[in-house]
Design an enzyme around this catalytic site. Structure first.
Site, short mmCIF file in Angstrom:
data_model
loop_
_atom_site.label_atom_id
_atom_site.label_comp_id
_atom_site.label_asym_id
_atom_site.label_seq_id
_atom_site.Cartn_x
_atom_site.Cartn_y
_atom_site.Cartn_z
CE LYS A 277 -3.16 2.30 7.20
NZ LYS A 277 -4.05 3.07 6.31
CB THR B 178 -6.07 7.86 1.45
OG1 THR B 178 -6.04 6.88 2.48
CG2 THR B 178 -7.38 8.63 1.50
CG HIS C 255 -4.30 10.86 2.46
ND1 HIS C 255 -5.34 10.84 3.36
CD2 HIS C 255 -3.43 9.88 2.87
CE1 HIS C 255 -5.13 9.90 4.25
NE2 HIS C 255 -3.98 9.30 3.99
CD GLN D 237 -2.42 4.32 10.69
OE1 GLN D 237 -3.64 4.29 10.53
NE2 GLN D 237 -1.61 4.82 9.79
NE ARG E 45 4.24 14.75 10.50
CZ ARG E 45 3.54 13.87 9.78
NH1 ARG E 45 3.01 12.82 10.36
NH2 ARG E 45 3.38 14.05 8.48
CG ASP F 195 -2.00 1.06 1.13
OD1 ASP F 195 -2.56 1.21 0.03
OD2 ASP F 195 -2.30 1.70 2.14
CB THR G 100 -7.06 -4.79 2.31
OG1 THR G 100 -6.11 -4.30 3.27
CG2 THR G 100 -7.00 -3.93 1.06
NE ARG H 249 -7.23 6.66 9.50
CZ ARG H 249 -6.52 6.60 8.40
NH1 ARG H 249 -5.26 6.22 8.45
NH2 ARG H 249 -7.06 6.90 7.23
#
Length: 401
Positions: free
Chosen positions: A239, A332, A121, A226, A130, A114, A243, A223
């Protein structure tokens, strides 16, 4: 024009498309080529009209065909086109057309990679996570950033998505439980055919000899899992749980009239990624994301900074080999406008601005019972009919733990 009833020159599944899939036929998966709302039984058609090609399409998956040279892919596509237009073979072919039933994963996935190829994105996520640092990592415009995913959890559209379970940090505490920030990632996938030897890179100019076709991808993301795990090695449990891919693989040749130039690059590219003198590899694909029946975003694939050819070139530049059935995805797909984001993390600003859905419902991330549908198409233009990529769907179900 095809002789197939109801399929005119402008049909999104017309002769210009002819995607491959696997559908239930007498209780077992069979490979078909789609024309309109019908599937042509490839094994039976080849047995009668192209016996030497029959062994490549007689199983439940495309991998034997993928392993053949690209010239064979094109020969089969040309043969199918002839069979669907030549009235003289209609008596042989028409009985082999069946309504499309249950669909299956049309290829056995080897490796899955991926990427993170959308500047819009990557920049949006950088600004969210950040805010006091540069939004893009230093290497981002020098190479297509990616990670190796888990091929065993690539599933066909319609497969229920079980909410993943794992570690997350809530405030100062570490908890174990179902993800509270389950997200989507609307992506475009590329199915690889002809393999390479270890140590043999794929040059940009040779990408079309290895990319068999295109599908849609939803790379579901937890998320919160992650965020806690990803430093320093990147995505893992957040992840790897699922998928989803669409059931139709559209041959790369179907996109000949949909090639577009990628966005201007403002950082000089090293030689193996420099595509300035080559035909463009951007694709004019429009995506649409639907959540519980409401369209929430329309991401534009032409806005992607890195192309599929560059992703493949980078994937193999270190000598990594590829195999028939390998899959890589774009990451994405997001555009520059707020309603063009390809993830809920962007659309809701990580929950700071929840989405408003019909009926007074709001969403920041996915809840159990939510259904996500991602559709893709090449829009119609003068002289070019619409080309459908189908859709990839999934319903979230409660964690099993």
């Amino acid at each position: 024009m095809t002789w197939v009833p109801g399929v005119d020159a402008g049909h999104p599944y017309g002769l210009h498309n002819l995607p491959y899939g696997a559908v239930s036929y007498r209780d077992s998966p069979r490979l078909v080529v789609r024309i309109g709302d019908l599937g042509l039984d490839l094994a039976a058609a080849c047995a009668r009209l192209a016996p030497d090609l029959a062994p490549l399409v007689s199983g439940p998956v495309l991998n034997p065909l993928l392993a053949a040279p690209a010239a064979t892919w094109r020969r089969l596509r040309a043969a199918v086109t002839e069979w669907l237009t030549d009235e003289s073979v209609r008596p042989v072919v028409e009985p082999l057309l069946e309504p499309i039933g249950q669909t299956h994963l049309p290829f056995e996935v080897g490796d899955y990679v991926d990427f993170y190829a959308s500047e819009h994105h990557a920049s949006a996520i950088g600004r969210i996570l950040r805010p006091d640092s540069p939004s893009l990592p230093e290497a981002w415009k020098h190479l297509p950033i990616g990670y190796h995913g888990r091929s065993g959890t690539v599933v066909v559209s319609g497969t229920p998505i079980v909410r993943p379970h794992g570690q997350r940090r809530v405030g100062g505490e570490i908890e174990v439980g179902p993800s509270l920030r389950l997200d989507i990632e609307a992506e475009v996938g590329f199915v690889l055919g002809a393999g390479t030897r270890l140590g043999e890179p794929v040059a940009l100019a040779d990408a079309a000899e290895h990319v068999f076709g295109v599908c849609l991808v939803n790379d579901w993301s937890a998320r919160d899992l992650q965020a806690w795990e990803y430093v320093p090695l990147g995505p893992f449990l957040g992840k790897s749980f699922a998928t989803s891919v669409s059931p139709w693989v559209v041959p790369l040749d179907a996109f000949d009239s949909a090639r577009t130039a990628p966005p201007p690059r403002d950082v000089p590219l090293v030689s193996y990624l420099d595509d300035a003198a080559l035909p463009p590899w951007g694709l004019d694909i429009a995506l649409e994301i639907e959540l519980n029946g409401a369209v929430i975003s329309r991401p534009p694939f032409p806005a992607m900074y890195w192309t599929a050819a560059q992703m493949l070139a980078h994937l193999t530049v270190n000598g990594a080999s590829i195999r028939p059935g390998d899959l890589f995805a774009s990451g994405t797909v997001s555009g520059p406008e707020p309603d063009q984001a390809g993830s809920l993390m962007e659309l809701s600003q990580i929950g700071r601005k929840p989405l408003e859905l019909p009926g007074g419902v709001t969403r920041s991330f996915l809840e159990d019972g939510d259904e996500v549908v991602i559709r893709g198409r090449v829009p119609a233009t003068p002289g070019r009919p619409e080309l459908a990529l189908g859709e990839v769907t999934g319903v979230v179900v409660a964690s099993l733990q």
